[in-house]
Structure formats: C-alpha cells, structure tokens
Enzyme design. Structure first.
Site, mmCIF file in Angstrom:
data_model
loop_
_atom_site.group_PDB
_atom_site.id
_atom_site.type_symbol
_atom_site.label_atom_id
_atom_site.label_comp_id
_atom_site.label_asym_id
_atom_site.label_seq_id
_atom_site.Cartn_x
_atom_site.Cartn_y
_atom_site.Cartn_z
ATOM 1 C CG ASN A 1 -6.686 -1.519 1.383
ATOM 2 O OD1 ASN A 1 -6.055 -0.870 0.586
ATOM 3 N ND2 ASN A 1 -6.172 -1.939 2.444
ATOM 4 C CB CYS B 1 -0.790 -0.100 1.025
ATOM 5 S SG CYS B 1 -1.828 -1.430 1.157
ATOM 6 C CG HIS C 1 -3.373 3.130 2.170
ATOM 7 N ND1 HIS C 1 -3.947 2.840 1.010
ATOM 8 C CD2 HIS C 1 -3.496 2.073 3.164
ATOM 9 C CE1 HIS C 1 -4.195 1.456 1.067
ATOM 10 N NE2 HIS C 1 -3.841 1.218 2.364
HETATM 11 O O1 UT7 Z 1 -3.696 -1.695 3.300
HETATM 12 C C1 UT7 Z 1 -3.129 -2.168 4.708
HETATM 13 C C2 UT7 Z 1 -3.586 -1.382 6.073
HETATM 14 N N1 UT7 Z 1 -4.804 -2.186 6.352
HETATM 15 C C3 UT7 Z 1 -5.516 -1.710 7.552
HETATM 16 O O2 UT7 Z 1 -4.848 -0.741 7.874
HETATM 17 C C4 UT7 Z 1 -6.527 -2.396 7.650
HETATM 18 C C5 UT7 Z 1 -6.353 -2.357 9.212
HETATM 19 N N2 UT7 Z 1 -7.429 -3.152 10.277
HETATM 20 C C6 UT7 Z 1 -8.756 -2.664 10.086
HETATM 21 O O3 UT7 Z 1 -9.390 -1.909 9.309
HETATM 22 C C7 UT7 Z 1 -9.670 -3.581 11.113
HETATM 23 O O4 UT7 Z 1 -8.994 -3.966 11.994
HETATM 24 C C8 UT7 Z 1 -10.912 -4.440 10.433
HETATM 25 C C9 UT7 Z 1 -11.990 -3.468 9.622
HETATM 26 C C10 UT7 Z 1 -10.010 -5.298 9.616
HETATM 27 C C11 UT7 Z 1 -11.588 -5.074 11.723
HETATM 28 O O5 UT7 Z 1 -12.181 -4.099 12.362
HETATM 29 P P1 UT7 Z 1 -11.985 -4.615 14.000
HETATM 30 O O6 UT7 Z 1 -12.933 -3.389 14.490
HETATM 31 O O7 UT7 Z 1 -10.563 -4.531 14.446
HETATM 32 O O8 UT7 Z 1 -12.818 -5.739 14.307
HETATM 33 P P2 UT7 Z 1 -12.276 -7.349 14.805
HETATM 34 O O9 UT7 Z 1 -11.318 -7.948 13.809
HETATM 35 O O10 UT7 Z 1 -11.998 -7.041 16.194
HETATM 36 O O11 UT7 Z 1 -13.715 -7.955 14.813
HETATM 37 C C12 UT7 Z 1 -14.670 -7.825 15.743
HETATM 38 C C13 UT7 Z 1 -15.951 -8.676 15.473
HETATM 39 C C14 UT7 Z 1 -15.608 -10.368 15.562
HETATM 40 O O12 UT7 Z 1 -16.233 -10.936 16.190
HETATM 41 P P3 UT7 Z 1 -16.377 -11.189 17.792
HETATM 42 O O13 UT7 Z 1 -15.090 -11.888 17.938
HETATM 43 O O14 UT7 Z 1 -16.173 -9.893 18.691
HETATM 44 O O15 UT7 Z 1 -17.504 -12.220 18.047
HETATM 45 C C15 UT7 Z 1 -15.331 -10.695 14.333
HETATM 46 O O16 UT7 Z 1 -15.520 -12.066 14.075
HETATM 47 O O17 UT7 Z 1 -16.474 -8.610 14.161
HETATM 48 C C16 UT7 Z 1 -16.401 -9.735 13.460
HETATM 49 N N3 UT7 Z 1 -16.131 -9.794 12.159
HETATM 50 C C17 UT7 Z 1 -17.195 -9.556 11.351
HETATM 51 N N4 UT7 Z 1 -18.399 -9.531 11.331
HETATM 52 C C18 UT7 Z 1 -19.275 -9.189 10.397
HETATM 53 C C19 UT7 Z 1 -15.008 -9.726 11.426
HETATM 54 N N5 UT7 Z 1 -15.223 -9.416 10.162
HETATM 55 C C20 UT7 Z 1 -16.503 -9.261 9.917
HETATM 56 C C21 UT7 Z 1 -17.392 -9.013 9.065
HETATM 57 N N6 UT7 Z 1 -18.833 -9.019 9.150
HETATM 58 N N7 UT7 Z 1 -17.103 -8.865 7.587
#
Ligand code: UT7
Length: 337
Positions: free
Chosen positions: A293, A112, A263
């Site tokens: 992204n 990225c 980004h």
């Molecule tokens: O380009 C390189 C740079 N990339 C980035 O900068 C991306 C960085 N990371 C992020 O943007 C975020 O961490 C994500 C968008 C990927 C995830 O968001 P989050 O707020 O960190 O969510 P999480 O991974 O902590 O997941 C929270 C919950 C989980 O469920 P539990 O364990 O709380 O029951 C996940 O299983 O959300 C669940 N979950 C989803 N639910 C519905 C994860 N993905 C999904 C989904 N739909 N697509």
C-alpha cells in the site's frame, strides 16, 4: 474546452523488502501476508531519500511523457501524508528541484484518496484560471518513514513510491487534428469524507493535538496506526458505493468500463469490490503484490504502469476508486479519446 491527462510517470525506490525479509524482523510469514493481503514485496526508500525526491523522479517522467518541460507547468499539487517537513510544503521543495517558474505549489492531505482529490483541484484550477494550462499532480508517500517496524499488523502492508500526472487544458481543440499522445479526458470526479472515522487510520502524535514529547515517543505514537478489520469492511462498502454512484450519475454500467483501477491496499478488498461491480479479473488493474500500500501513490503508479505496458489504449474508459484515512474516498471516470 477540453481537460485531460496528457502525461504520466511513476517512481519506486530501488530497495525491495520481501515478505521473507519481514519475517526476520517481526513475527510474521510469507504465507500469512500473501493470503491476507496479496502482497509479496514492497519498495523502501533510502535513508537520504525523502518524499519530494520520490515525487521528483515521478514528475520528470510525467513531464517528459507529456512532451513538456518544467517551464510549462503552471501549478504543482502534491498529495502526501509524509511530507519532507511538516512545513513548508513538499510541493515547494519540488518546485525548486524541478526548476519551475515561481508558480503556486501546495500540498493536499487526503491520504490514500490523494489522486481523486488532487485531480479535482487541478480540474477547477484549469477551468477557472485562463493562465493555468498545465497542472502537475504528484501523489507520493514515504510510508516507511511512519511505519512502526515492531507492529506486524501494519508494517507488512506499506510501501514507498510516487506517481505523477500532467493535466492539460486545450481551449479550442481541433477535431480534425488527431493527437498521437495520451489524452485521458476527465469525465467526472466524485469525492467524500467522514471524519467520524478519523481514529481508524491515524498517526496520533506530532501534530497540534499531541505535539512531540518524550511520552509520545515512548508510546510510539508517531507511527501509522490502523484498525484493520473495521477499515477493511468500510473500504469495501464505500469503494463500491462510490463507484456505483459515479457510474449511475453518468448513465453508465460496469459493462461500459474497460478497466477498474482501485486503490491498492489489499487484494481481498480489490476482489470484493470487483465482484460487487461484476467486473471480471482481467478488467481490474492490480499491482499491490509488488508495491504494497503506497497510500496516495497507488492509483497513479498503477495507471502509469498500465499505460507503459499498453494494457490501457485509446478508446477505453477507466474507473478509479480510492479510500483512505480521514476517512476520505473518491472516484474518477477517465476516457482515452
Ligand atoms: O490504505 C487505507 C486502507 N487500508 C486498508 O484498506 C487496509 C484494511 N485492512 C486490511 O487489509 C486487513 O484488515 C489486514 C490485512 C490489516 C488484516 O487482515 P485480517 O484478516 O483483518 O486479520 P486480523 O487483523 O483479523 O488478524 C488475524 C490474526 C490475528 O491473530 P488472532 O487474534 O486471530 O490470533 C492477528 O494477530 O492474524 C494475526 N496477524 C498476523 N499474523 C501474522 C496480524 N498481523 C499479522 C502478521 N503476520 N503480519
């Protein structure tokens, strides 16, 4: 000597995949994706469209906007993590398709952070080689080709696209002749990396460490993998530090910046960075809602669209900041003179 971006172009494939479409493919929903990422839809390339095809369309637009032809280009740099083939370089396919002279063409893998990394190499080539006058920098990725459509934590994030810029060297600019075209001077570029975070965003197999085998296919190791939470925190910290450092070493404050072009990975990352830099919403270019992204392409697509919409005008100072796999990061200061 003056070195500046004199043309921009971008390309997004026709097919749009909405959050509702995704909710029919994996266990997710529009509300989760919007609130956690800000993404509403993303563009997906056709099966027969490779990264060089996306790059081609962005390139012809950038070359036309620079009022040049493919014959004027002296070097092609493509930044991508989804090359058409592991080798040869995607830049070589592009050289042929554009009908350029037999000029050097190479790929850069900075994920990225492809835009600031590519811009730095372009700058050095233009400074060091008197025969090099125009560099075509194309940042393109077909992320859908490495997306695991069974992994809801990543497949909702990614999109396909390409953004291109032409960078020009003018040896004796005449201050009395004002040019009506785009003249985004490159004031400074700051780059960095930290390989200890290499496993945080990775495609584990398909390289020399783990060549393709039946087992790697069964384990689904040929796809984009990310430790989302870790990367989120690191992205906010590093992007802020990087932006603050480049401002500081150029004796600028955030108030001197007309637009931040970050980004486009997640609206919450963008908002956190803008808040820490004390930049109000109206001074931040945001396009993540429509593209997801797009990896390396995200900054040059956002830049091109902002120029097309005339959000960015002569006299303005722009700050871009990127962060991605590697881990890599980079920031650029640009001024439309
Ligand atoms: O380009 C390189 C740079 N990339 C980035 O900068 C991306 C960085 N990371 C992020 O943007 C975020 O961490 C994500 C968008 C990927 C995830 O968001 P989050 O707020 O960190 O969510 P999480 O991974 O902590 O997941 C929270 C919950 C989980 O469920 P539990 O364990 O709380 O029951 C996940 O299983 O959300 C669940 N979950 C989803 N639910 C519905 C994860 N993905 C999904 C989904 N739909 N697509």
């Amino acid at each position: 000597m003056s070195i500046f971006i004199c043309g921009t172009g971008s390309y997004l494939p026709k097919k749009i995949l909405t959050n509702d479409d995704l909710s029919r493919m994996v266990d997710t929903n529009d509300e989760w994706i919007r609130t956690r990422t800000g993404i509403q839809e993303r563009h997906i390339a056709a099966d027969d469209e490779a990264t060089s095809d996306l790059c081609y369309h962005a390139s012809i637009r950038a070359i036309a906007s620079a009022q040049l032809t493919a014959q004027d280009i002296d070097l092609i740099l493509v930044t991508t993590i989804t090359p058409d083939t592991p080798f040869p370089a995607t830049a070589c396919y592009l050289q042929h398709r554009l009908g350029c002279r037999p000029i050097p063409a190479l790929d850069i893998n900075a994920a990225c952070s492809g835009f600031p990394y590519g811009l730095k190499l372009a700058l050095h080539s233009l400074r060091d080689d008197p025969r090099c006058r125009h560099v075509l920098l194309v940042c393109g990725d077909k992320m859908s080709s490495i997306t695991d459509w069974q992994d809801r934590s990543t497949c909702v994030l990614l999109g396909d696209g390409a953004g291109a810029v032409v960078i020009k060297r003018e040896d004796n600019p005449d201050p009395n002749i004002s040019s009506s075209g785009l003249k985004l001077k490159i004031i400074d570029i700051l780059l960095g990396s930290n390989g200890s975070g290499a496993n945080s965003i990775i495609m584990p197999a398909g390289g020399s460490r783990k060549p393709i085998s039946l087992q790697t296919l069964e384990n689904r190791e040929h796809f984009f993998r990310m430790k989302g939470k870790e990367v989120f925190k690191e992205a906010v910290n590093v992007m802020c530090e990087c932006a603050e450092e480049i401002l500081q070493r150029n004796n600028l404050n955030a108030s001197d910046i007309d637009y931040l072009i970050p980004h486009q990975a997640n609206i919450r990352i963008i908002q956190a960075v803008a808040e820490r830099l004390q930049l109000s919403e109206d001074r931040v270019i945001v396009s993540v809602q429509h593209h997801g992204n797009t990896s390396a392409a995200s900054i040059p697509i956002a830049l091109d669209q902002a120029i097309q919409k005339k959000d960015i005008c002569p006299g303005q100072t722009l700050l871009t900041v990127a962060f991605g796999a590697g881990l890599t990061w980079g920031s650029t200061l640009l001024q439309w003179s």
